[in-house]
Design a protein around this motif. Sequence first.
Motif, PDB file in Angstrom:
ATOM      1  N   MET A 112       0.854  -1.163   0.000  1.00 19.77           N
ATOM      2  CA  MET A 112       0.000   0.000   0.000  1.00 19.77           C
ATOM      3  C   MET A 112       0.899   1.224   0.000  1.00 19.77           C
ATOM      4  O   MET A 112       1.852   1.282   0.762  1.00 19.77           O
ATOM      5  N   GLU A 113       0.594   2.169  -0.827  1.00 22.26           N
ATOM      6  CA  GLU A 113       1.414   3.373  -0.946  1.00 22.26           C
ATOM      7  C   GLU A 113       0.933   4.460   0.014  1.00 22.26           C
ATOM      8  O   GLU A 113      -0.263   4.688   0.157  1.00 22.26           O
ATOM      9  N   PHE A 114       1.900   5.109   0.651  1.00 23.45           N
ATOM     10  CA  PHE A 114       1.636   6.281   1.484  1.00 23.45           C
ATOM     11  C   PHE A 114       2.601   7.363   1.044  1.00 23.45           C
ATOM     12  O   PHE A 114       3.747   7.075   0.689  1.00 23.45           O
ATOM     13  N   SER A 115       2.165   8.609   1.097  1.00 24.80           N
ATOM     14  CA  SER A 115       3.059   9.703   0.741  1.00 24.80           C
ATOM     15  C   SER A 115       4.228   9.729   1.717  1.00 24.80           C
ATOM     16  O   SER A 115       4.117   9.307   2.875  1.00 24.80           O
ATOM     17  N   GLN A 116       5.346  10.214   1.240  1.00 22.18           N
ATOM     18  CA  GLN A 116       6.592  10.223   2.011  1.00 22.18           C
ATOM     19  C   GLN A 116       6.413  10.840   3.397  1.00 22.18           C
ATOM     20  O   GLN A 116       6.921  10.322   4.385  1.00 22.18           O
ATOM     21  N   GLU A 117       5.652  11.936   3.484  1.00 22.26           N
ATOM     22  CA  GLU A 117       5.513  12.618   4.777  1.00 22.26           C
ATOM     23  C   GLU A 117       4.687  11.824   5.801  1.00 22.26           C
ATOM     24  O   GLU A 117       4.724  12.132   6.982  1.00 22.26           O
ATOM     25  N   LEU A 118       3.957  10.796   5.358  1.00 24.62           N
ATOM     26  CA  LEU A 118       3.146  10.000   6.286  1.00 24.62           C
ATOM     27  C   LEU A 118       3.807   8.683   6.687  1.00 24.62           C
ATOM     28  O   LEU A 118       3.404   8.066   7.674  1.00 24.62           O
ATOM     29  N   ARG A 119       4.813   8.240   5.966  1.00 25.11           N
ATOM     30  CA  ARG A 119       5.373   6.893   6.193  1.00 25.11           C
ATOM     31  C   ARG A 119       5.896   6.681   7.611  1.00 25.11           C
ATOM     32  O   ARG A 119       5.662   5.632   8.209  1.00 25.11           O
ATOM     33  N   ALA A 120       6.600   7.642   8.169  1.00 25.78           N
ATOM     34  CA  ALA A 120       7.137   7.463   9.525  1.00 25.78           C
ATOM     35  C   ALA A 120       6.008   7.280  10.531  1.00 25.78           C
ATOM     36  O   ALA A 120       6.105   6.442  11.445  1.00 25.78           O
ATOM     37  N   GLU A 121       4.922   8.042  10.377  1.00 23.76           N
ATOM     38  CA  GLU A 121       3.788   7.919  11.298  1.00 23.76           C
ATOM     39  C   GLU A 121       3.058   6.589  11.121  1.00 23.76           C
ATOM     40  O   GLU A 121       2.552   6.025  12.089  1.00 23.76           O
ATOM     41  N   VAL A 122       3.008   6.088   9.883  1.00 21.67           N
ATOM     42  CA  VAL A 122       2.421   4.765   9.647  1.00 21.67           C
ATOM     43  C   VAL A 122       3.269   3.708  10.342  1.00 21.67           C
ATOM     44  O   VAL A 122       2.763   2.869  11.089  1.00 21.67           O
ATOM     45  N   LEU A 123       4.576   3.755  10.130  1.00 22.07           N
ATOM     46  CA  LEU A 123       5.468   2.740  10.687  1.00 22.07           C
ATOM     47  C   LEU A 123       5.603   2.828  12.203  1.00 22.07           C
ATOM     48  O   LEU A 123       5.917   1.828  12.852  1.00 22.07           O
ATOM     49  N   SER A 124       5.344   3.991  12.792  1.00 21.90           N
ATOM     50  CA  SER A 124       5.377   4.114  14.256  1.00 21.90           C
ATOM     51  C   SER A 124       4.062   3.650  14.887  1.00 21.90           C
ATOM     52  O   SER A 124       3.977   3.511  16.104  1.00 21.90           O
ATOM     53  N   GLY A 125       3.029   3.449  14.070  1.00 21.83           N
ATOM     54  CA  GLY A 125       1.721   3.045  14.588  1.00 21.83           C
ATOM     55  C   GLY A 125       0.817   4.212  14.926  1.00 21.83           C
ATOM     56  O   GLY A 125      -0.286   4.017  15.424  1.00 21.83           O
ATOM     57  N   ASP A 126       1.271   5.449  14.646  1.00 18.75           N
ATOM     58  CA  ASP A 126       0.430   6.620  14.912  1.00 18.75           C
ATOM     59  C   ASP A 126      -0.713   6.733  13.909  1.00 18.75           C
ATOM     60  O   ASP A 126      -1.781   7.242  14.246  1.00 18.75           O
ATOM     61  N   ILE A 127      -0.498   6.313  12.685  1.00 20.06           N
ATOM     62  CA  ILE A 127      -1.545   6.279  11.664  1.00 20.06           C
ATOM     63  C   ILE A 127      -1.965   4.828  11.489  1.00 20.06           C
ATOM     64  O   ILE A 127      -1.129   3.966  11.212  1.00 20.06           O
ATOM     65  N   THR A 128      -3.264   4.563  11.670  1.00 19.10           N
ATOM     66  CA  THR A 128      -3.772   3.191  11.592  1.00 19.10           C
ATOM     67  C   THR A 128      -5.001   3.056  10.694  1.00 19.10           C
ATOM     68  O   THR A 128      -5.600   1.986  10.618  1.00 19.10           O
ATOM     69  N   VAL A 129      -5.376   4.144  10.045  1.00 16.12           N
ATOM     70  CA  VAL A 129      -6.523   4.149   9.127  1.00 16.12           C
ATOM     71  C   VAL A 129      -6.142   4.968   7.904  1.00 16.12           C
ATOM     72  O   VAL A 129      -5.471   6.001   8.017  1.00 16.12           O
ATOM     73  N   SER A 130      -6.583   4.508   6.734  1.00 19.21           N
ATOM     74  CA  SER A 130      -6.378   5.265   5.508  1.00 19.21           C
ATOM     75  C   SER A 130      -7.673   5.247   4.706  1.00 19.21           C
ATOM     76  O   SER A 130      -8.439   4.282   4.784  1.00 19.21           O
ATOM     77  N   PHE A 131      -7.917   6.323   3.982  1.00 17.69           N
ATOM     78  CA  PHE A 131      -9.096   6.420   3.129  1.00 17.69           C
ATOM     79  C   PHE A 131      -8.628   6.540   1.688  1.00 17.69           C
ATOM     80  O   PHE A 131      -7.748   7.343   1.381  1.00 17.69           O
ATOM     81  N   ARG A 132      -9.230   5.733   0.802  1.00 18.38           N
ATOM     82  CA  ARG A 132      -8.798   5.700  -0.585  1.00 18.38           C
ATOM     83  C   ARG A 132      -9.985   5.801  -1.532  1.00 18.38           C
ATOM     84  O   ARG A 132     -11.026   5.183  -1.305  1.00 18.38           O
ATOM     85  N   LEU A 133      -9.784   6.539  -2.607  1.00 15.83           N
ATOM     86  CA  LEU A 133     -10.767   6.644  -3.680  1.00 15.83           C
ATOM     87  C   LEU A 133     -10.301   5.694  -4.785  1.00 15.83           C
ATOM     88  O   LEU A 133      -9.451   6.048  -5.595  1.00 15.83           O
ATOM     89  N   TRP A 134     -10.814   4.472  -4.751  1.00 18.28           N
ATOM     90  CA  TRP A 134     -10.464   3.436  -5.722  1.00 18.28           C
ATOM     91  C   TRP A 134     -11.722   2.970  -6.435  1.00 18.28           C
ATOM     92  O   TRP A 134     -12.813   2.993  -5.878  1.00 18.28           O
ATOM     93  N   ARG A 135     -11.554   2.503  -7.674  1.00 13.60           N
ATOM     94  CA  ARG A 135     -12.676   1.889  -8.396  1.00 13.60           C
ATOM     95  C   ARG A 135     -13.043   0.546  -7.769  1.00 13.60           C
ATOM     96  O   ARG A 135     -14.194   0.147  -7.748  1.00 13.60           O
ATOM     97  N   ARG A 136     -12.028  -0.163  -7.296  1.00  6.10           N
ATOM     98  CA  ARG A 136     -12.220  -1.435  -6.596  1.00  6.10           C
ATOM     99  C   ARG A 136     -11.127  -1.541  -5.541  1.00  6.10           C
ATOM    100  O   ARG A 136     -10.094  -0.871  -5.638  1.00  6.10           O
ATOM    101  N   ALA A 137     -11.356  -2.360  -4.547  1.00  9.97           N
ATOM    102  CA  ALA A 137     -10.379  -2.503  -3.462  1.00  9.97           C
ATOM    103  C   ALA A 137      -9.031  -2.968  -4.006  1.00  9.97           C
ATOM    104  O   ALA A 137      -8.972  -3.887  -4.830  1.00  9.97           O
TER     105      ALA A 137
END
Length: 95
Positions: free
Chosen positions: A1-26
Amino acid sequence: MEFSQELRAEVLSGDITVSFRLWRRAQVKAGGRYRVGTGQIVVDSVELLPFSSIDAADLRRSGETDLESLRRRAAHAGPIHDDTLLYRIEFHVVD
């Protein structure tokens, strides 16, 4: 799953645990393991919901300061209105 560079550290630290995506299909599935930078996440759940139903708790868990910043970030795939369906992906970091 892709995250913008500025969010990756927060994802990997567990601070970000939800993401919202505009996709045609999952693009991910519950139970799937995905690389994020130098780490990995496991997707706990994937659900569709209208943009207007995103609550303050999920907004914080996504790392965004307000709904408009989330709308701008997710809108790279197209315009997002209050009734636009987004995928809500909940995940956790694994070693």
